[in-house]
Design an enzyme around this catalytic site. Sequence first.
Site, PDB file in Angstrom:
ATOM      1  N   CYS A 160       0.818  -1.220   0.000  1.00 24.82           N
ATOM      2  CA  CYS A 160       0.000   0.000   0.000  1.00 24.82           C
ATOM      3  C   CYS A 160       0.853   1.272   0.000  1.00 24.82           C
ATOM      4  CB  CYS A 160      -0.975  -0.011   1.172  1.00 24.82           C
ATOM      5  SG  CYS A 160      -0.231  -0.428   2.768  1.00 24.82           S
TER       6      CYS A 160
HETATM    7  N1  LIG Z   1      -4.036  -4.003   5.574  1.00 25.36           N
HETATM    8  C1  LIG Z   1      -3.615  -3.366   4.484  1.00 25.36           C
HETATM    9  O1  LIG Z   1      -3.849  -2.177   4.325  1.00 25.36           O
HETATM   10  C2  LIG Z   1      -2.836  -4.100   3.417  1.00 25.36           C
HETATM   11  C3  LIG Z   1      -2.494  -3.374   2.267  1.00 25.36           C
HETATM   12  C4  LIG Z   1      -1.750  -4.016   1.268  1.00 25.36           C
HETATM   13  C5  LIG Z   1      -1.372  -5.332   1.437  1.00 25.36           C
HETATM   14  N2  LIG Z   1      -1.717  -6.008   2.566  1.00 25.36           N
HETATM   15  C6  LIG Z   1      -1.269  -7.394   2.700  1.00 25.36           C
HETATM   16  O2  LIG Z   1      -2.371  -8.274   2.744  1.00 25.36           O
HETATM   17  C7  LIG Z   1      -2.024  -9.389   3.557  1.00 25.36           C
HETATM   18  C8  LIG Z   1      -3.100  -9.557   4.612  1.00 25.36           C
HETATM   19  O3  LIG Z   1      -3.070  -8.383   5.445  1.00 25.36           O
HETATM   20  P1  LIG Z   1      -4.249  -7.984   6.416  1.00 25.36           P
HETATM   21  O4  LIG Z   1      -4.046  -6.563   6.761  1.00 25.36           O
HETATM   22  O5  LIG Z   1      -5.547  -8.432   5.882  1.00 25.36           O
HETATM   23  O6  LIG Z   1      -3.864  -8.891   7.702  1.00 25.36           O
HETATM   24  P2  LIG Z   1      -4.882  -9.473   8.809  1.00 25.36           P
HETATM   25  O7  LIG Z   1      -6.028  -8.555   8.979  1.00 25.36           O
HETATM   26  O8  LIG Z   1      -4.013  -9.764   9.974  1.00 25.36           O
HETATM   27  O9  LIG Z   1      -5.412 -10.833   8.166  1.00 25.36           O
HETATM   28  C9  LIG Z   1      -4.554 -11.949   8.004  1.00 25.36           C
HETATM   29  C10 LIG Z   1      -5.353 -13.110   7.438  1.00 25.36           C
HETATM   30  O10 LIG Z   1      -4.489 -14.232   7.274  1.00 25.36           O
HETATM   31  C11 LIG Z   1      -4.932 -15.313   8.109  1.00 25.36           C
HETATM   32  N3  LIG Z   1      -3.728 -15.944   8.686  1.00 25.36           N
HETATM   33  C12 LIG Z   1      -3.000 -15.542   9.752  1.00 25.36           C
HETATM   34  N4  LIG Z   1      -1.935 -16.350   9.942  1.00 25.36           N
HETATM   35  C13 LIG Z   1      -2.009 -17.296   8.976  1.00 25.36           C
HETATM   36  C14 LIG Z   1      -1.202 -18.428   8.642  1.00 25.36           C
HETATM   37  N5  LIG Z   1      -0.103 -18.733   9.340  1.00 25.36           N
HETATM   38  N6  LIG Z   1      -1.567 -19.192   7.593  1.00 25.36           N
HETATM   39  C15 LIG Z   1      -2.680 -18.895   6.865  1.00 25.36           C
HETATM   40  N7  LIG Z   1      -3.479 -17.838   7.147  1.00 25.36           N
HETATM   41  C16 LIG Z   1      -3.135 -17.040   8.179  1.00 25.36           C
HETATM   42  C17 LIG Z   1      -5.826 -14.698   9.137  1.00 25.36           C
HETATM   43  O11 LIG Z   1      -6.773 -15.672   9.563  1.00 25.36           O
HETATM   44  P3  LIG Z   1      -7.408 -15.632  11.061  1.00 25.36           P
HETATM   45  O12 LIG Z   1      -7.832 -14.247  11.324  1.00 25.36           O
HETATM   46  O13 LIG Z   1      -8.550 -16.592  10.945  1.00 25.36           O
HETATM   47  O14 LIG Z   1      -6.325 -16.115  11.975  1.00 25.36           O
HETATM   48  C18 LIG Z   1      -6.473 -13.571   8.349  1.00 25.36           C
HETATM   49  O15 LIG Z   1      -7.523 -14.047   7.554  1.00 25.36           O
HETATM   50  C19 LIG Z   1      -0.647  -9.130   4.161  1.00 25.36           C
HETATM   51  O16 LIG Z   1       0.332  -9.824   3.452  1.00 25.36           O
HETATM   52  C20 LIG Z   1      -0.495  -7.639   3.990  1.00 25.36           C
HETATM   53  O17 LIG Z   1       0.837  -7.226   3.871  1.00 25.36           O
HETATM   54  C21 LIG Z   1      -2.435  -5.416   3.557  1.00 25.36           C
END
Ligand SMILES: NC(=O)c1ccc[n+]([C@@H]2O[C@H](COP(=O)([O-])OP(=O)(O)OC[C@H]3O[C@@H](n4cnc5c(N)ncnc54)[C@H](OP(=O)(O)O)[C@@H]3O)[C@@H](O)[C@H]2O)c1
Length: 358
Positions: free
Chosen positions: A161
């Site tokens: 992002c």
């Molecule tokens: N947030 C942003 O603004 C943003 C922007 C660009 C890119 N991203 C990228 O998108 C990805 C997800 O980010 P997020 O912000 O959505 O994070 P998040 O809210 O912490 O969500 C993480 C997700 O992955 C699952 N998870 C956690 N540990 C895992 C494991 N060991 N194996 C498989 N699944 C697992 C979680 O499941 P449970 O909740 O069921 O444990 C949850 O569904 C990251 O790589 C991040 O860098 C995020």
Amino acid sequence: MHMSTQRARVAVAGASGYAGGEFLRLATNHPFLEVGTLTAHSSAGATLGAVQPHLRSLADRVLAPTDAAALAGHDVVVLALPHGASGALAAAIAEQPGGSDVVVVDLGADHRLTDGAAWRQFYGTEHAGTWPYGLPELIHADGTRQRDALRGTRRIAVPGCNVTAVTLGLQPGVAAGVIEADDVVAVLANGYSGAGRSLKPHLLASEALGAAAPYAVGGTHRHIPEIRQNLQVAGAPGVTISFTPTLVPMSRGILATATARLTPGTDPATVRAAWVRAYADEPFVHLLPDGQWPSTAMTLGANTALVQVAVDEAAGRVVTVTAIDNLVKGTAGAAIQSLNLALGLPETAGLITEGVAP
Ligand SMILES: NC(=O)c1ccc[n+]([C@@H]2O[C@H](COP(=O)([O-])OP(=O)(O)OC[C@H]3O[C@@H](n4cnc5c(N)ncnc54)[C@H](OP(=O)(O)O)[C@@H]3O)[C@@H](O)[C@H]2O)c1
């Protein structure tokens, strides 16, 4: 598949997280997508409605554990997982019958970098490989855009992002040669959702609501090599960047202030034209009218990046300010936009440019 008559079936791994949830919010309103299997990690077994109650039309869906078998049988698989988790899963998906025909969209970092050494330096693990980079507006030094590499692709690495905000701010000047990329400084204001949904003390409202706090200061942030990579694609011979994000009390949004030295001999009056040219035909990246500055609120919920540029003649620097919603143009919207190109759909399908105000 004829996309005009049939919807592509999409599975989402990490549906309980912020990025996965935002992808689903957009996908449920997309005319050519149909939501299939949803998976999670610690919340597997729960309904989506229990963890993402704002996603009403999918509230009764039960979250499956995340593995390749659960994700099989779809046209598209979206991986919204912590970095490091998608490399192995993507490899397992590729090994399934027909796995190389599935469009796999990684919202995490695993497949963004072209330089394996940079991956190992910033992430400390083995590099999973490089996929076509999901920033359609990325300018290449030869004048083409990254969208050409996304048409028909079966693998998409969605950008970070912060990377999107800084790249969109600076790349017109790099491509036009009016700024130098060897002394870039970027300071960002970041909403808390950028950190994901996990519980951490510094993300508690009691810590965060009254404060602005920097993080990953001093050249350690993992988005640094990705910004360097993009500005090099845009034509910079080498890139040196000082990058400092700052958490501020808002749930969404990035306001990136990125500055660079004006190339010696450049007439300051000609600088703005580079940004006008770069974004004149872009549906989601808008240069604001001269003098109007972006704010994060203008982009809330929209797949829009708003950019402004000014020349600070006394400092000899070009100042750019870019606003995005980190969860939309910063991740889930970029994913849909790139997926549209991969599926041969109109690039703008299912995406809006209007923000939420006030
Ligand atoms: N947030 C942003 O603004 C943003 C922007 C660009 C890119 N991203 C990228 O998108 C990805 C997800 O980010 P997020 O912000 O959505 O994070 P998040 O809210 O912490 O969500 C993480 C997700 O992955 C699952 N998870 C956690 N540990 C895992 C494991 N060991 N194996 C498989 N699944 C697992 C979680 O499941 P449970 O909740 O069921 O444990 C949850 O569904 C990251 O790589 C991040 O860098 C995020």
